[in-house]
Write an enzyme that holds these catalytic residues in place. Structure first.
Site, PDB file in Angstrom:
ATOM      1  N   ARG A   1       5.549  -4.009   4.372  1.00  0.00           N
ATOM      2  CA  ARG A   1       6.483  -4.827   5.141  1.00  0.00           C
ATOM      3  C   ARG A   1       6.799  -4.137   6.469  1.00  0.00           C
ATOM      4  O   ARG A   1       6.799  -2.902   6.552  1.00  0.00           O
ATOM      5  CB  ARG A   1       7.764  -5.067   4.350  1.00  0.00           C
ATOM      6  CG  ARG A   1       8.602  -3.827   4.132  1.00  0.00           C
ATOM      7  CD  ARG A   1       9.865  -4.131   3.336  1.00  0.00           C
ATOM      8  NE  ARG A   1      10.712  -2.954   3.220  1.00  0.00           N
ATOM      9  CZ  ARG A   1      10.571  -1.997   2.337  1.00  0.00           C
ATOM     10  NH1 ARG A   1       9.578  -2.063   1.442  1.00  0.00           N
ATOM     11  NH2 ARG A   1      11.392  -0.957   2.318  1.00  0.00           N
TER      12      ARG A   1
ATOM     13  N   ALA B   1       0.803  -1.221   0.000  1.00  0.00           N
ATOM     14  CA  ALA B   1       0.000   0.000   0.000  1.00  0.00           C
ATOM     15  C   ALA B   1       0.837   1.273   0.000  1.00  0.00           C
ATOM     16  O   ALA B   1       0.335   2.337  -0.355  1.00  0.00           O
ATOM     17  CB  ALA B   1      -0.933   0.002   1.217  1.00  0.00           C
TER      18      ALA B   1
ATOM     19  N   LYS C   1      12.869   0.920 -11.425  1.00  0.00           N
ATOM     20  CA  LYS C   1      12.388  -0.457 -11.605  1.00  0.00           C
ATOM     21  C   LYS C   1      13.515  -1.440 -11.323  1.00  0.00           C
ATOM     22  O   LYS C   1      14.647  -1.261 -11.773  1.00  0.00           O
ATOM     23  CB  LYS C   1      11.843  -0.653 -13.023  1.00  0.00           C
ATOM     24  CG  LYS C   1      11.195  -2.012 -13.233  1.00  0.00           C
ATOM     25  CD  LYS C   1      10.414  -2.057 -14.521  1.00  0.00           C
ATOM     26  CE  LYS C   1       9.797  -3.429 -14.768  1.00  0.00           C
ATOM     27  NZ  LYS C   1       8.845  -3.811 -13.701  1.00  0.00           N
TER      28      LYS C   1
ATOM     29  N   HIS D   1      11.170   1.697 -18.889  1.00  0.00           N
ATOM     30  CA  HIS D   1      10.551   1.935 -17.588  1.00  0.00           C
ATOM     31  C   HIS D   1      11.345   2.983 -16.802  1.00  0.00           C
ATOM     32  O   HIS D   1      12.484   3.291 -17.143  1.00  0.00           O
ATOM     33  CB  HIS D   1      10.472   0.642 -16.760  1.00  0.00           C
ATOM     34  CG  HIS D   1       9.399  -0.294 -17.192  1.00  0.00           C
ATOM     35  ND1 HIS D   1       9.573  -1.215 -18.205  1.00  0.00           N
ATOM     36  CD2 HIS D   1       8.116  -0.451 -16.771  1.00  0.00           C
ATOM     37  CE1 HIS D   1       8.457  -1.908 -18.378  1.00  0.00           C
ATOM     38  NE2 HIS D   1       7.562  -1.469 -17.516  1.00  0.00           N
TER      39      HIS D   1
ATOM     40  N   GLY E   1       3.608   1.713  -1.849  1.00  0.00           N
ATOM     41  CA  GLY E   1       4.314   1.871  -3.113  1.00  0.00           C
ATOM     42  C   GLY E   1       3.499   2.632  -4.144  1.00  0.00           C
ATOM     43  O   GLY E   1       2.352   3.014  -3.906  1.00  0.00           O
TER      44      GLY E   1
END
Length: 265
Positions: free
Chosen positions: A39, A13, A155, A151, A15
């Site tokens: 985490r 949640a 990433k 990206h 990120g």
């Protein structure tokens, strides 16, 4: 009295994708946020969420309140995610990338008791692109294939999970495994390209949400199939479409292609 809202738990949640999911759930009248998880030790733990919730460090309580968990975390967190979903008996959408054979084996095992939809990319456009790539590769069996992806600089995996998914689609179209057709990076190559192989190029930088180009290269002509993600919210939209579709399904392993009414062979 209105219909019951579908309860969605968001794993990861804190990120980029997690925040996009929480925002999309809050804006959807048919959805409710069951909770968010990060985490232990993550800066987002304890942060406020809509509905008076806070980001928790344990997935189990959220899983027991959820109809579907949506997971955009890390491969290392997958075992705990599968355990929480299995114990609670809730469905699970896995959007985490960088998964290895051992992770897929764990998903297969979990799918014996719960409904799991795993996707390297939750965009509906990319799902259709994959089908088109498979079709093109099967009908142009001798053409070279190059897959390029771009990206953002943060990433972690390269090539992207989506690029590998597209490579697998191309190989499947030719009746082979990707491993049999995948080429080594061209940088420093000392000989000609292997005809009919599948090559990959990974570009990183800036804030790009994700571009994927599949080139099929023949003699005197070439075909380019592409998808551009203009906004990261498309992945949240796709993941929640998957969650709606998955809720109430029998145990099993599902794909984004199932949502569009076709599946990979």
């Amino acid at each position: 009295m209105g219909e019951r809202q579908l309860a969605i738990g968001v794993l990861g949640a804190g990120g980029r994708m997690g925040r996009a999911l929480v925002e999309a759930i809050a804006a959807a009248p048919d959805l409710a946020l069951a909770g968010g998880v990060e985490r232990p030790g993550h800066p987002a733990c304890g942060a406020a969420l809509p509905g008076g919730l806070v980001v928790a460090a344990n997935a189990a309580p959220v899983a027991h309140r959820a109809d579907v968990l949506v997971d955009f975390t890390t491969p290392e967190a997958l075992a705990e995610t599968l355990r929480a979903a299995g114990d609670a008996g809730c469905a699970l959408v896995v959007g985490t990338t960088g998964l290895g054979p051992e992770h897929h084996a764990a998903i297969d095992a979990a799918a014996q008791t719960i409904a799991v939809l795993q996707a390297a990319n939750t965009s509906l456009g990319v799902t259709l692109l994959s089908a088109l790539v498979e079709m093109a590769a099967s009908r142009l069996p001798d053409w070279d294939i190059e897959i390029a992806e771009l990206h953002h600089g943060g990433k972690r995996d390269a090539p992207s999970g989506t690029a590998l998914m597209l490579g697998e689609a191309a190989a499947r179209g030719r009746g082979k495994q990707l491993q049999a057709l995948r080429l080594r990076p061209h940088d420093g190559m000392s000989g000609p390209r292997v005809t009919g192989g599948i090559g990959f190029a990974a570009l990183r930088g800036g804030t790009a949400a994700g571009d994927h180009d599949v080139w099929l290269l023949g003699t005197g002509e070439r075909l380019r199939l592409a998808h551009v993600a203009e906004d990261r919210r498309i992945f949240a939209t796709g993941a929640l479409t998957a969650a709606r579709w998955l809720a109430g399904r029998p145990a099993g392993r599902y794909r984004m292609s199932d949502i569009l009414g076709f599946s990979a062979r």
